[in-house]
Design a protein around this motif. Structure first.
Motif: not given
Length: 104
Positions: A1-4, A75-78, A82-84
């Motif tokens: 899942m991508a994260i932007v 927080t960023a890693r959490a 979850r992704g998207r």
């Protein structure tokens, strides 16, 4: 899942770009308000005031800097797990560097 991740600087329209990207992709937008609420759960109550301080964000936490950085990274890693999501904020791309599916 991508994260932007999208950085936000005065005049860059980063907030608008992040909002539109999240909307177009059908992703969640994670901004300073959401991050502030998450961190408030860990005892950092006045995140908004510190984030917008004229003296600079980090000057508010000189003695707690490492703890705050760790909390922001977690927080960023959490959110990334979850992704998207489109994450708007300074430096989140560094916390997630090397993560598969990261678009900065």
């Amino acid at each position: 899942m991508a994260i932007v991740t999208v950085s936000r600087e005065f005049g860059s329209a980063g907030s608008e770009i992040a909002r539109k990207a999240a909307e177009e992709l059908g992703y969640s937008l994670v901004d300073k308000d959401i991050v502030g609420r998450l961190l408030a759960g860990y005892g950092l109550i006045d995140f908004e005031r510190a984030y917008e301080a004229e003296s600079g964000f980090w000057s508010q936490f000189d003695d707690r800097r490492r703890t705050i950085v760790d909390m922001l990274d977690r927080t960023a890693r959490a959110v990334a797990r979850r992704g998207r999501a489109v994450i708007l904020g300074r430096g989140f791309y560094l916390a997630l560097a090397g993560l598969p599916g990261l678009i900065s």
